[in-house]
Design an enzyme around this catalytic site. Sequence first.
Site, PDB file in Angstrom:
ATOM      1  N   GLU A 196       7.172  29.441 -15.298  1.00  0.00           N
ATOM      2  CA  GLU A 196       6.310  28.381 -14.578  1.00  0.00           C
ATOM      3  C   GLU A 196       4.938  29.127 -14.496  1.00  0.00           C
ATOM      4  OE1 GLU A 196       5.592  25.687 -13.491  1.00  0.00           O
ATOM      5  OE2 GLU A 196       6.322  25.238 -11.489  1.00  0.00           O
ATOM      6  N   THR A 236       8.879  23.200  -6.310  1.00  0.00           N
ATOM      7  CA  THR A 236       9.267  22.948  -7.561  1.00  0.00           C
ATOM      8  C   THR A 236      10.238  23.686  -8.417  1.00  0.00           C
ATOM      9  OG1 THR A 236       6.927  22.160  -7.800  1.00  0.00           O
ATOM     10  CG2 THR A 236       8.205  22.627 -10.019  1.00  0.00           C
ATOM     11  N   ASP A 271       3.726  28.194  -5.546  1.00  0.00           N
ATOM     12  CA  ASP A 271       3.109  28.131  -4.231  1.00  0.00           C
ATOM     13  C   ASP A 271       4.109  27.865  -2.827  1.00  0.00           C
ATOM     14  OD1 ASP A 271       0.941  27.302  -2.203  1.00  0.00           O
ATOM     15  OD2 ASP A 271       0.646  25.425  -3.212  1.00  0.00           O
ATOM     16  N   ASP A 311      -4.633  23.645 -13.936  1.00  0.00           N
ATOM     17  CA  ASP A 311      -6.094  22.835 -13.896  1.00  0.00           C
ATOM     18  C   ASP A 311      -6.521  22.363 -12.577  1.00  0.00           C
ATOM     19  OD1 ASP A 311      -3.640  21.389 -13.179  1.00  0.00           O
ATOM     20  OD2 ASP A 311      -4.890  19.470 -13.792  1.00  0.00           O
ATOM     21  N   ARG A 319      -7.806  24.196 -18.001  1.00  0.00           N
ATOM     22  CA  ARG A 319      -6.622  24.912 -18.446  1.00  0.00           C
ATOM     23  C   ARG A 319      -6.979  25.938 -19.627  1.00  0.00           C
ATOM     24  NH1 ARG A 319      -2.008  22.036 -16.286  1.00  0.00           N
ATOM     25  NH2 ARG A 319      -2.445  19.863 -16.235  1.00  0.00           N
TER      26      ARG A 319
HETATM   27  P1  5GP Z   1       5.186  24.423  -5.473  1.00  0.00           P
HETATM   28  O1  5GP Z   1       5.980  23.578  -5.941  1.00  0.00           O
HETATM   29  O2  5GP Z   1       5.462  25.710  -5.756  1.00  0.00           O
HETATM   30  O3  5GP Z   1       4.572  24.310  -4.100  1.00  0.00           O
HETATM   31  O4  5GP Z   1       3.928  24.232  -6.728  1.00  0.00           O
HETATM   32  C1  5GP Z   1       3.840  24.649  -7.825  1.00  0.00           C
HETATM   33  C2  5GP Z   1       2.927  23.774  -8.617  1.00  0.00           C
HETATM   34  O5  5GP Z   1       1.728  23.175  -7.831  1.00  0.00           O
HETATM   35  C3  5GP Z   1       2.375  24.614  -9.711  1.00  0.00           C
HETATM   36  O6  5GP Z   1       3.099  24.340 -10.820  1.00  0.00           O
HETATM   37  C4  5GP Z   1       0.960  23.662  -9.822  1.00  0.00           C
HETATM   38  O7  5GP Z   1       0.914  22.567 -10.628  1.00  0.00           O
HETATM   39  C5  5GP Z   1       0.550  23.356  -8.533  1.00  0.00           C
HETATM   40  N1  5GP Z   1      -0.300  24.313  -7.817  1.00  0.00           N
HETATM   41  C6  5GP Z   1      -0.021  25.081  -6.819  1.00  0.00           C
HETATM   42  N2  5GP Z   1      -0.921  25.883  -6.593  1.00  0.00           N
HETATM   43  C7  5GP Z   1      -2.019  25.625  -7.462  1.00  0.00           C
HETATM   44  C8  5GP Z   1      -3.421  26.203  -7.618  1.00  0.00           C
HETATM   45  O8  5GP Z   1      -3.938  27.152  -6.958  1.00  0.00           O
HETATM   46  N3  5GP Z   1      -4.042  25.849  -8.825  1.00  0.00           N
HETATM   47  C9  5GP Z   1      -3.604  24.574  -9.558  1.00  0.00           C
HETATM   48  N4  5GP Z   1      -4.508  24.415 -10.700  1.00  0.00           N
HETATM   49  N5  5GP Z   1      -2.220  24.199  -9.374  1.00  0.00           N
HETATM   50  C10 5GP Z   1      -1.510  24.763  -8.211  1.00  0.00           C
END
Ligand code: 5GP
Length: 170
Positions: free
Chosen positions: A95, A103, A99, A155, A161
Amino acid sequence: MKISKTLITEEEIENKISEIADEINAKYKGEELVVIGILKGAFIVISDLAKQLQIDVAFDFMSIKSYYGSESSGQVKIVKDLEYDISNKNVLIVEDIYDTGLTLSNLKKLLESRNPKSVEIFCMFVKKGVSQDPMDINYRGFEIGPEFVVGYGLDYNGKYRELPYLAVLS
Ligand code: 5GP
């Protein structure tokens, strides 16, 4: 929105990928591995990692959407599913960024329900102070702050990207 600074350089990323590839090569020596890239963000890390693997490996890709919000969290919609049957296989999920962890935790549960032999996670960038415990990330590239980052697969509205480094957008 503009790139305001480079957070992690191309050279730092290259060195880290080599270190992690060494760990994966050692861990799966003599075993079969299916590397699963989560689209779209993981496409660059997967291709850099792939070139350094010296094990019996296959690659597959998946695209998913997680739903946020109290009622729907835990739901994951598969936009593109795997081609391979992963039952009884060693699986490594790759991955781009962690964050909230929603996911990856949803995805891990989903893949575990398909009875793989093992599931490990490699996440290239991990945001510090995340709301879920990131303990079950087996290989992590870099810990970063809470800023929104782009580059190395990540992105903003479909752009940036292709940057070979990680940058902050502001
Ligand atoms: P999670 O489910 O861990 O909160 O989010 C993961 C997804 O959020 C990543 O796969 C990505 O698509 C998006 N994401 C989270 N933080 C960032 C960031 O700082 N920059 C970008 N471009 N995408 C992020």
